[in-house]
Design an enzyme around this catalytic site. Structure first.
Site, PDB file in Angstrom:
ATOM      1  CE  LYS A 157      -5.599 -22.240  16.774  1.00  0.00           C
ATOM      2  NZ  LYS A 157      -6.819 -21.913  17.509  1.00  0.00           N
ATOM      3  CG  HIS A 160      -6.437 -14.013  11.341  1.00  0.00           C
ATOM      4  ND1 HIS A 160      -7.051 -12.855  11.715  1.00  0.00           N
ATOM      5  CD2 HIS A 160      -6.695 -14.921  12.309  1.00  0.00           C
ATOM      6  CE1 HIS A 160      -7.678 -13.047  12.852  1.00  0.00           C
ATOM      7  NE2 HIS A 160      -7.467 -14.298  13.244  1.00  0.00           N
ATOM      8  CG  HIS A 163      -4.349 -11.626  14.692  1.00  0.00           C
ATOM      9  ND1 HIS A 163      -4.288 -12.891  14.158  1.00  0.00           N
ATOM     10  CD2 HIS A 163      -5.089 -11.729  15.817  1.00  0.00           C
ATOM     11  CE1 HIS A 163      -4.959 -13.731  14.948  1.00  0.00           C
ATOM     12  NE2 HIS A 163      -5.459 -13.046  15.956  1.00  0.00           N
TER      13      HIS A 163
HETATM   14  N1  ARG Z   1      -6.557 -13.909  20.319  1.00  0.00           N
HETATM   15  C1  ARG Z   1      -7.872 -13.540  19.908  1.00  0.00           C
HETATM   16  C2  ARG Z   1      -8.122 -13.976  18.482  1.00  0.00           C
HETATM   17  O1  ARG Z   1      -7.202 -14.204  17.760  1.00  0.00           O
HETATM   18  C3  ARG Z   1      -8.096 -12.055  19.966  1.00  0.00           C
HETATM   19  C4  ARG Z   1      -8.100 -11.520  21.348  1.00  0.00           C
HETATM   20  C5  ARG Z   1      -8.922 -10.263  21.456  1.00  0.00           C
HETATM   21  N2  ARG Z   1      -8.911  -9.741  22.770  1.00  0.00           N
HETATM   22  C6  ARG Z   1      -9.681 -10.135  23.793  1.00  0.00           C
HETATM   23  N3  ARG Z   1      -9.538  -9.524  24.944  1.00  0.00           N
HETATM   24  N4  ARG Z   1     -10.581 -11.057  23.631  1.00  0.00           N
HETATM   25  O2  ARG Z   1      -9.262 -14.112  18.079  1.00  0.00           O
END
Ligand code: ARG
Length: 609
Positions: A157, A160, A163
């Site tokens: 994905k 964005h 991130h």
């Molecule tokens: N991969 C997730 C996202 O893109 C963010 C992860 C954040 N960290 C966690 N421990 N939930 O939305």
């Protein structure tokens, strides 16, 4: 202790005989401000009879030097009956200034303390020049371990804006803890598990290319994902019952993954591995290296079981139409009901986070764990923190969520989907164009591409860290590249200009600087600069308290503005050696402080641009 003895004998050589009474918890060895704090606390305690424990924390910074270096609001000392302004006047008058304080002036209910600038110069300049990279560091985290989880993109994905911010802010938070003596574990929690990897697996059979997977995994996997999803949509639209055969196939593929099927798992491992390799290069451009790439896939079965067992034991789980949930409204209405298992028995993002925290505790025995995640996930984070707390893990209180607002208007020339690499490439190109406009200067730069990259990255990062985390902001390429105003390029320019002052005075050796006669620094501008340099260790502590990168950014702009206003007054070139040396020592310590602050933020300071 030896360091403190050194400091005390240094004070002696500066003519200060009376021993410094160090206030407990203050750190005069690492932080010059604490020398003055301790002294003022002691003396004000003696004159006023007020407990020193009340005085020390009531000493505040001032925004501008005309209000002194430290100020104390007398009402904070909670004295009944007496009028604060009367007390302020009386105590200021009786205050024993010694060699530390030039002036103690009552102003309404405040007493303003002005440090002796000569002493400040003696204490700060050489200190910075000897400590170098470690100026500003402290030891409050020594012996403690902190995990900082940040960036955490999803494989296949787009990377964005959320991130990007997590990466920038998380990088800073990690560096900050390191500077404070913590043992820091940087962790990237990839979105690398779930049914979408079944979709991707099936898609790869149809659209995948081995070559592209190796050369450009991130974009390729995304493209495959988009194409196969289109097919699924189309099947659903055209089939009579709204189902899709590919979708079924994907479900099976993911099931195979969970059952350890060699082919399915093997393919997924390669998707993951190649993506991580590519991410590593990109993170390196931002001066970030991870200690661990974990991810949703790495949550252990044991942790899942244990968490589920505990939840049942503690009667937290209720069934609702086949799904399992925890009703958190009892504790706080806003927390709602958290679903921890779906009807089909598959685990969820939330459940994985609960078990993941347990895994991490078992593995690292952290003293603190920080999650750097967008404020869109405030509820999610609050929910899993609360569940861990209800499970009575005593470490649950050591979890911290550092959140942030949205970025608007971030898109690339090619479209609205954004990848980190693309953002960095485009900023670099744009920066390169900006640099070319100044032909004469451009010609002098040996490695323009590299400089463009570093300055471009600073532009992005400073834009992100200039305001409070929680604020939203609009991505604005024109503004962030400007050399006027508080931008990344401006900080880089300020650093390279200080470097050039140093280069132009190359006949003055580092040893000369350490022996400089600092009493020659008499101008107000020099005093002003000294004060600001001496605030740096305090700034780091403030940033730690607030978890706000903007605390450091604001400070660095204050520092660079003062430096720039000094150039007209404090010449180095063409001065007698003694004076030139003293001034250069001041500039060099400003440059070191700027350098330390920039690196703390994650930037690479440039020497020429
Ligand atoms: N991969 C997730 C996202 O893109 C963010 C992860 C954040 N960290 C966690 N421990 N939930 O939305």
């Amino acid at each position: 202790m030896a360091e403190l003895d050194n400091l005390i004998s240094k004070l002696k050589t500066l003519g200060i005989e009376e021993p410094l009474k160090v206030f407990p918890g203050s750190n005069p060895v690492k932080n010059p401000f604490d020398i003055f704090r301790s002294y003022i606390t002691e003396e004000l305690g003696n004159v006023s009879g007020v407990s020193k424990d009340l005085i020390y924390p009531a000493l505040e910074w001032t925004n501008t030097s005309d209000r002194g270096d430290l100020v104390i609001p007398i009402p904070r000392l909670r004295i009944k009956g007496a009028k604060p302004d009367v007390l302020a006047a009386e105590w200021a008058d009786k205050f024993n200034k010694g060699k530390y304080i030039k002036d103690a002036i009552a102003k309404g209910p405040f007493i303003q303390f002005y440090f002796n600038p000569e002493l400040l110069a003696q204490l700060v300049v050489k200190d910075v020049l000897t400590k170098k990279e470690s100026y500003g560091s402290a030891s409050l985290g020594e012996g403690k371990k902190v995990i900082v989880e940040f960036s955490s993109p999803n494989i296949a994905k787009p990377f964005h804006a959320g991130h990007l911010r997590s990466t920038i802010i998380g990088g800073f938070i990690s560096n900050l803890h390191e500077v404070l003596g913590y043992d820091v574990v940087r962790l990237n929690y990839l979105g690398d598990w779930g049914k979408q990897f079944g979709v991707l697996g099936v898609g790869f059979k149809k659209y995948g290319s081995e070559e592209l997977l190796e050369s450009d995994p991130i974009n390729h996997l995304f493209n495959v994902y988009v194409s196969i999803n289109k097919d699924i949509e189309q099947e659903k639209e055209t089939s009579a019952d709204g189902t899709s055969a590919i979708d079924e196939e994907a479900r099976t593929f993911f099931k195979q993954m969970t059952e350890g099927d060699e082919y399915a798992l093997g393919l997924w491992k390669r998707f993951r591995g190649f993506s991580i390799e590519r991410y590593k290069d990109t993170y390196a451009r931002l001066n970030i290296t991870y200690d661990s790439y974990s991810g949703e896939s790495s949550i252990s079965e044991e942790a899942m079981q244990e968490v589920s067992k505990l939840m049942t034991e503690k009667n937290l789980v209720v069934e609702d139409a086949g799904a399992k949930l925890v009703d958190l409204t009892k504790y706080n209405k806003k927390l709602g009901k958290a679903i921890i298992q779906k009807r089909d028995g598959t685990s969820l993002y939330l459940t994985r986070d609960i078990a993941g925290a347990l895994d991490r505790y078992n593995k690292y025995k952290f003293d603190k764990m920080i999650y750097v995640i967008a404020s869109q996930q405030d509820l999610h984070t609050a929910q899993f923190f609360k569940v861990l707390d209800l499970l009575e893990f005593d470490w649950a209180k050591n979890l911290q969520h550092i959140n942030f607002g949205l970025v608007q208007g971030m898109s690339t020339r090619k479209g609205t989907v954004v990848f980190l690499d693309t953002i960095l490439e485009e900023t670099k190109e744009k920066m390169h164009e900006v640099m070319k406009k100044n032909e004469a200067k451009y010609a002098q730069i040996e490695n323009p591409e590299e400089i463009a990259d570093l300055v471009g990255i600073s532009a992005i990062m400073i834009q992100d860290m200039s305001a409070k985390r929680i604020n939203n902001y609009t991505f604005n390429m024109n503004r962030m590249f400007s050399f006027e105003g508080d931008t990344g390029p401006y900080l880089q320019y300020a650093h390279s200009r200080l470097r050039s002052v140093e280069r132009n005075a190359a006949t003055i050796t580092p040893e000369d600087l350490l022996n400089a006669d600092l009493s020659l620094l008499k101008e107000d501008c020099a005093t002003e600069l000294l004060r600001v340099i001496s605030q740096y260790p305090d700034v780091i502590l403030n940033a730690y308290r607030t978890s706000e990168p903007s605390t450091v950014v604001t400070y660095l702009f204050k520092l660079t503005h003062i430096v720039s206003s000094c150039y007209d007054i404090l010449w180095v070139a063409g001065q007698e050696k003694e004076l030139a040396t003293a001034r250069l020592a001041l500039y060099s310590s400003a440059r070191q402080t700027l350098n330390n602050g920039m690196r703390l933020l994650g930037l690479t300071p440039v020497n020429r641009m």
